[in-house]
Design a protein around this motif. Structure first.
Motif, PDB file in Angstrom:
ATOM      1  N   TYR A  12       0.884  -0.731   0.054  1.00 39.27           N
ATOM      2  CA  TYR A  12       0.383   0.005   0.049  1.00 39.27           C
ATOM      3  C   TYR A  12       0.632   1.390  -0.138  1.00 39.27           C
ATOM      4  N   ALA A  13       2.154   1.487   0.876  1.00 38.57           N
ATOM      5  CA  ALA A  13       2.816   2.824   1.111  1.00 38.57           C
ATOM      6  C   ALA A  13       3.304   2.716  -0.101  1.00 38.57           C
ATOM      7  N   GLY A  14       4.343   1.108  -0.352  1.00 43.72           N
ATOM      8  CA  GLY A  14       4.979   1.939  -1.052  1.00 43.72           C
ATOM      9  C   GLY A  14       4.734   2.510  -2.742  1.00 43.72           C
ATOM     10  N   LEU A  39      11.301  -2.132  -5.265  1.00 44.76           N
ATOM     11  CA  LEU A  39      11.973  -3.297  -4.930  1.00 44.76           C
ATOM     12  C   LEU A  39      10.694  -4.593  -4.102  1.00 44.76           C
ATOM     13  N   ASP A  40       9.956  -5.463  -4.291  1.00 43.52           N
ATOM     14  CA  ASP A  40       9.224  -6.348  -3.502  1.00 43.52           C
ATOM     15  C   ASP A  40       9.158  -7.920  -3.616  1.00 43.52           C
ATOM     16  N   ARG A  41       9.320  -8.373  -2.819  1.00 42.94           N
ATOM     17  CA  ARG A  41       9.715  -9.482  -3.155  1.00 42.94           C
ATOM     18  C   ARG A  41       8.509 -10.719  -4.403  1.00 42.94           C
ATOM     19  N   PRO A  67      -1.908  -7.909 -10.699  1.00 46.60           N
ATOM     20  CA  PRO A  67      -0.108  -7.780 -10.847  1.00 46.60           C
ATOM     21  C   PRO A  67       0.298  -6.723 -10.371  1.00 46.60           C
ATOM     22  N   ARG A  68       1.580  -6.367 -10.225  1.00 51.08           N
ATOM     23  CA  ARG A  68       1.983  -5.463  -9.427  1.00 51.08           C
ATOM     24  C   ARG A  68       2.348  -4.676 -10.826  1.00 51.08           C
ATOM     25  N   LYS A  69       2.281  -4.649 -11.676  1.00 49.87           N
ATOM     26  CA  LYS A  69       2.785  -4.294 -12.752  1.00 49.87           C
ATOM     27  C   LYS A  69       1.547  -3.133 -13.739  1.00 49.87           C
ATOM     28  N   GLU A  85      13.376  -9.153  -3.760  1.00 46.78           N
ATOM     29  CA  GLU A  85      13.641  -9.390  -1.920  1.00 46.78           C
ATOM     30  C   GLU A  85      14.700  -9.033  -1.059  1.00 46.78           C
ATOM     31  N   VAL A  86      14.512  -8.322  -0.547  1.00 44.71           N
ATOM     32  CA  VAL A  86      15.613  -7.624   0.409  1.00 44.71           C
ATOM     33  C   VAL A  86      16.275  -8.309   1.504  1.00 44.71           C
ATOM     34  N   THR A  87      17.264  -8.385   1.141  1.00 41.92           N
ATOM     35  CA  THR A  87      17.747  -9.109   2.089  1.00 41.92           C
ATOM     36  C   THR A  87      19.063  -8.154   3.365  1.00 41.92           C
ATOM     37  N   VAL A 170     -12.633  -7.018  15.533  1.00 44.94           N
ATOM     38  CA  VAL A 170     -13.765  -6.695  15.780  1.00 44.94           C
ATOM     39  C   VAL A 170     -14.804  -6.961  14.641  1.00 44.94           C
ATOM     40  N   LYS A 171     -15.084  -6.774  13.429  1.00 47.27           N
ATOM     41  CA  LYS A 171     -15.676  -6.196  12.553  1.00 47.27           C
ATOM     42  C   LYS A 171     -15.855  -8.131  11.793  1.00 47.27           C
ATOM     43  N   PHE A 172     -14.949  -8.571  12.434  1.00 53.69           N
ATOM     44  CA  PHE A 172     -14.950 -10.335  12.339  1.00 53.69           C
ATOM     45  C   PHE A 172     -15.572 -10.890  13.228  1.00 53.69           C
ATOM     46  N   GLY A 297       4.641   3.168   6.588  1.00 52.69           N
ATOM     47  CA  GLY A 297       3.221   2.051   7.361  1.00 52.69           C
ATOM     48  C   GLY A 297       3.789   1.242   8.361  1.00 52.69           C
ATOM     49  N   ASP A 298       3.745  -0.450   8.132  1.00 48.28           N
ATOM     50  CA  ASP A 298       3.045  -0.873   9.290  1.00 48.28           C
ATOM     51  C   ASP A 298       4.186  -1.279   9.599  1.00 48.28           C
ATOM     52  N   ASN A 299       5.357  -1.069   9.102  1.00 48.13           N
ATOM     53  CA  ASN A 299       7.427  -2.065   9.578  1.00 48.13           C
ATOM     54  C   ASN A 299       7.363  -0.709  10.378  1.00 48.13           C
ATOM     55  N   THR A 307      -2.701   1.115   9.589  1.00 47.12           N
ATOM     56  CA  THR A 307      -3.621   0.900   8.808  1.00 47.12           C
ATOM     57  C   THR A 307      -3.512   1.613   7.272  1.00 47.12           C
ATOM     58  N   GLY A 308      -4.130   0.680   6.607  1.00 51.25           N
ATOM     59  CA  GLY A 308      -4.195   0.927   5.312  1.00 51.25           C
ATOM     60  C   GLY A 308      -4.316   2.336   5.135  1.00 51.25           C
ATOM     61  N   ILE A 309      -5.683   2.669   5.530  1.00 51.88           N
ATOM     62  CA  ILE A 309      -5.594   4.185   5.576  1.00 51.88           C
ATOM     63  C   ILE A 309      -4.384   5.272   6.695  1.00 51.88           C
ATOM     64  N   GLY A 310      -4.032   4.442   7.562  1.00 52.86           N
ATOM     65  CA  GLY A 310      -2.915   5.201   7.965  1.00 52.86           C
ATOM     66  C   GLY A 310      -1.428   5.224   7.066  1.00 52.86           C
TER      67      GLY A 310
HETATM   68  C1  LIG Z   1      -7.214  -9.049   7.987  1.00 57.50           C
HETATM   69  C2  LIG Z   1      -6.521  -7.521   7.909  1.00 57.50           C
HETATM   70  C3  LIG Z   1      -7.651  -6.701   7.808  1.00 57.50           C
HETATM   71  C4  LIG Z   1      -7.006  -5.876   7.461  1.00 57.50           C
HETATM   72  N1  LIG Z   1      -8.417  -4.162   7.039  1.00 57.50           N
HETATM   73  C5  LIG Z   1      -8.512  -3.232   7.084  1.00 57.50           C
HETATM   74  C6  LIG Z   1      -9.028  -2.149   6.479  1.00 57.50           C
HETATM   75  O1  LIG Z   1     -10.365  -2.449   6.666  1.00 57.50           O
HETATM   76  N2  LIG Z   1      -8.880  -0.769   6.701  1.00 57.50           N
HETATM   77  C7  LIG Z   1      -7.465  -0.316   6.694  1.00 57.50           C
HETATM   78  O2  LIG Z   1      -6.477   1.007   6.501  1.00 57.50           O
HETATM   79  N3  LIG Z   1      -6.540  -1.122   6.714  1.00 57.50           N
HETATM   80  C8  LIG Z   1      -6.786  -2.483   6.926  1.00 57.50           C
HETATM   81  N4  LIG Z   1      -5.334  -3.586   6.950  1.00 57.50           N
HETATM   82  C9  LIG Z   1      -4.316  -3.262   7.554  1.00 57.50           C
HETATM   83  C10 LIG Z   1      -3.522  -2.765   5.404  1.00 57.50           C
HETATM   84  O3  LIG Z   1      -3.444  -3.706   5.187  1.00 57.50           O
HETATM   85  C11 LIG Z   1      -2.395  -2.468   5.977  1.00 57.50           C
HETATM   86  O4  LIG Z   1      -2.380  -1.716   6.928  1.00 57.50           O
HETATM   87  C12 LIG Z   1      -1.685  -1.960   4.637  1.00 57.50           C
HETATM   88  O5  LIG Z   1      -0.957  -2.751   4.222  1.00 57.50           O
HETATM   89  C13 LIG Z   1       0.000  -1.937   5.241  1.00 57.50           C
HETATM   90  O6  LIG Z   1       0.621  -1.357   4.229  1.00 57.50           O
HETATM   91  P1  LIG Z   1       2.180  -1.367   3.998  1.00 57.50           P
HETATM   92  O7  LIG Z   1       2.555  -0.969   2.695  1.00 57.50           O
HETATM   93  O8  LIG Z   1       2.966  -0.877   5.322  1.00 57.50           O
HETATM   94  O9  LIG Z   1       2.145  -3.029   3.792  1.00 57.50           O
HETATM   95  P2  LIG Z   1       2.218  -3.966   2.745  1.00 57.50           P
HETATM   96  O10 LIG Z   1       0.560  -3.419   2.233  1.00 57.50           O
HETATM   97  O11 LIG Z   1       2.027  -4.729   3.679  1.00 57.50           O
HETATM   98  O12 LIG Z   1       3.560  -4.192   1.883  1.00 57.50           O
HETATM   99  C14 LIG Z   1       4.704  -4.351   2.329  1.00 57.50           C
HETATM  100  C15 LIG Z   1       4.993  -4.415   0.953  1.00 57.50           C
HETATM  101  O13 LIG Z   1       7.052  -5.244   1.981  1.00 57.50           O
HETATM  102  C16 LIG Z   1       6.522  -6.385   0.553  1.00 57.50           C
HETATM  103  N5  LIG Z   1       7.705  -7.036   1.199  1.00 57.50           N
HETATM  104  C17 LIG Z   1       8.045  -8.006   2.328  1.00 57.50           C
HETATM  105  N6  LIG Z   1       8.764  -8.518   3.014  1.00 57.50           N
HETATM  106  C18 LIG Z   1       9.718  -7.859   1.842  1.00 57.50           C
HETATM  107  C19 LIG Z   1      11.183  -8.520   1.185  1.00 57.50           C
HETATM  108  N7  LIG Z   1      11.874  -9.066   2.197  1.00 57.50           N
HETATM  109  N8  LIG Z   1      11.794  -7.639   0.273  1.00 57.50           N
HETATM  110  C20 LIG Z   1      11.040  -7.330  -0.676  1.00 57.50           C
HETATM  111  N9  LIG Z   1       9.737  -7.391  -0.353  1.00 57.50           N
HETATM  112  C21 LIG Z   1       8.293  -7.430   0.443  1.00 57.50           C
HETATM  113  C22 LIG Z   1       5.426  -7.072   0.694  1.00 57.50           C
HETATM  114  O14 LIG Z   1       5.630  -8.236  -0.545  1.00 57.50           O
HETATM  115  C23 LIG Z   1       3.997  -5.648   0.656  1.00 57.50           C
HETATM  116  O15 LIG Z   1       4.094  -5.609  -1.548  1.00 57.50           O
HETATM  117  C24 LIG Z   1      -5.993  -5.252   7.576  1.00 57.50           C
HETATM  118  C25 LIG Z   1      -5.136  -5.662   7.596  1.00 57.50           C
HETATM  119  C26 LIG Z   1      -5.280  -7.485   7.498  1.00 57.50           C
HETATM  120  C27 LIG Z   1      -3.936  -8.801   8.130  1.00 57.50           C
END
Ligand SMILES: Cc1cc2nc3c(=O)[nH]c(=O)nc-3n(C[C@H](O)[C@H](O)[C@H](O)COP(=O)(O)OP(=O)(O)OC[C@H]3O[C@@H](n4cnc5c(N)ncnc54)[C@H](O)[C@@H]3O)c2cc1C
Length: 396
Positions: A12-14, A39-41, A67-69, A85-87, A170-172, A297-299, A307-310
């Motif tokens: 999402y973020a990238g 870069l994505d794995r 597909p990401r493309k 894939e980042v190591t 919770v929604k689940f 994002g999540d990391n 969150t995806g919104i965040g």
């Molecule tokens: C069950 C579930 C329900 C959710 N529901 C909601 C919702 O309703 N609303 C909402 O806002 N958010 C929701 N989320 C959260 C949302 O999906 C995440 O917050 C969002 O995807 C975070 O974006 P990101 O870019 O940080 O991570 P991600 O979208 O997870 O992207 C990370 C990317 O990094 C790549 N990656 C990982 N490791 C490596 C590596 N070693 N080398 C290269 N690439 C790598 C992955 O392949 C991936 O493409 C939900 C999440 C889950 C699991």
């Protein structure tokens, strides 16, 4: 000399950052003055947000993958598989290594590699792991289990925080309650329990709404139950403070942590996540302050809600700041903690209208009093189709 932006993770973020920069800098890219590499794995994008709805047949797997493309601008250099894939991430040398052994140098780095589930973090959990949090296959398997459930106690357990989208379990639970009541017609035969690892469920108004609805719908609501142990043989879970609950079907959200490459590269702080300034999102972890490294994002830090919104709001801030920096301007945007949690309290069926609401808030503005609505349900259902063609392409 050509300026290089390197983005780790095309989730999402990238993807939002890469697409925003590719549009803004199309002339520089055409003149070979700037290069954006992602870069994505994995070469397939997955919308994890839909995992929660997959067990109930509200989406099909095809709705949730692309597909990401197709969602990344052709102006972006993208590398997938072993090439992507980042190591190792070496912030001092400004160099990233991938599984294929290729090394990428950068001037500006974005770390957006998401979070990963780690069921091994709870004793015995792998012996009875039913979860919609990890993959589409796992979510579909949960669908199979609830379709065939004959009666007894279903326990939905959130092992510990932080997890991506803490509102999703919770929604689940609400969807499951609707499903058992209105679709399967076995609600009276099922004791439904939510085990939650903290006291409140989200900010005060969010907590107020979900607490009331859980009670109204007869979903047992047990708080401060951090999952310590699963005893699959005796179908029993135990909290870290020794409380025990039995179950017939256990559905769990496992603990989450950053990707192995992030841990191996020594980027995380004592809370286990990548430390960054909460407003600029620049790296502030054990390797030292790095103004040219953004954590999105999540990391990101443990205390920024995942969150995806965040992630989308953070991606917009980082994109603005990268655009300004590359253009030689000192003007900086700040992330104010904008985030959100779409909550569903009722699934649409012949018996009932669907009801949902997308609650949003930020660091200093907690959500106001709200209720779920029928319109909210339709908006939420539509959102997943906007995800690929609007959100990920950075058009909203
Ligand atoms: C069950 C579930 C329900 C959710 N529901 C909601 C919702 O309703 N609303 C909402 O806002 N958010 C929701 N989320 C959260 C949302 O999906 C995440 O917050 C969002 O995807 C975070 O974006 P990101 O870019 O940080 O991570 P991600 O979208 O997870 O992207 C990370 C990317 O990094 C790549 N990656 C990982 N490791 C490596 C590596 N070693 N080398 C290269 N690439 C790598 C992955 O392949 C991936 O493409 C939900 C999440 C889950 C699991």
């Amino acid at each position: 000399m050509k300026e290089r932006v390197l983005i780790l993770g095309a989730g999402y973020a990238g993807a939002v950052i890469a697409n925003t920069l590719a549009r803004e800098f199309r002339r520089k890219i055409a003149k070979d003055e700037l290069e954006i590499t992602v870069l994505d794995r994995n070469d397939m994008g997955v919308n994890q947000g839909g995992f929660t709805l997959l067990p109930f047949g509200l989406y099909t797997p095809e709705d949730l993958v692309r597909p990401r493309k197709e969602s990344l601008s052709p102006r972006i250099q993208s590398r997938f598989g072993d090439q992507g894939e980042v190591t190792d991430i070496d912030l001092n040398r400004q160099q990233v290594t991938t599984k294929s052994g290729t090394k990428y140098s950068y001037d500006h780095l974005v770390i957006a590699m998401g979070a990963r589930p780690d069921a091994s973090g709870v004793q015995g959990l792998e012996d009875d792991l039913n979860t919609f949090y990890t993959s589409m296959d796992d979510a579909l398997e949960v669908g199979e289990l609830i379709r065939n459930f004959k009666g007894g106690r279903i326990v939905v357990s959130v092992s510990r925080m932080p997890i991506p989208c803490p509102g999703a379990p919770v929604k689940f639970s609400f969807l499951l309650e609707s499903y058992l009541r209105d679709i399967r017609n076995i609600r009276d035969d099922v004791q439904l329990t939510l085990l939650w690892p903290m006291e409140p469920i989200g900010p005060p108004e969010f907590n107020k709404l979900v607490t009331g609805r859980l009670e109204e719908k007869g979903i047992e609501d047990i708080r401060q139950f951090q999952l310590g142990k699963v005893d699959a043989a005796n179908k029993m879970v135990e909290s870290t403070d020794g409380r025990q609950e039995n179950y017939d079907l256990l559905i769990t959200v496992p603990p989450h942590k950053p990707q192995q490459a992030v841990l191996d590269s020594g980027l995380t702080d004592e809370k286990g996540w990548i430390a960054a300034d909460k407003t600029t999102l620049q790296y502030r972890g054990p390797v030292g302050d790095k103004d040219n490294v953004y954590v999105v994002g999540d990391n990101g830090p443990a205390d920024i809600m995942k969150t995806g919104i965040g992630a989308h709001y953070q991606a917009q801030v980082v994109s603005h700041n990268l655009i300004n920096t590359i253009n030689g301007s000192n003007i900086k945007s700040k992330y104010k903690g904008e985030t959100g949690c779409p909550i569903i309290t009722d699934m649409a069926s012949d018996a009932h209208a669907g009801r949902a609401y997308i609650a949003t808030w930020s660091y200093n503005n907690p959500p106001q009093s709200f209720d779920t609505t029928q319109l909210g349900w339709y908006l939420y259902r539509m959102y997943y189709y906007l995800h690929w063609d609007m959100s990920i392409k950075a058009l909203m």
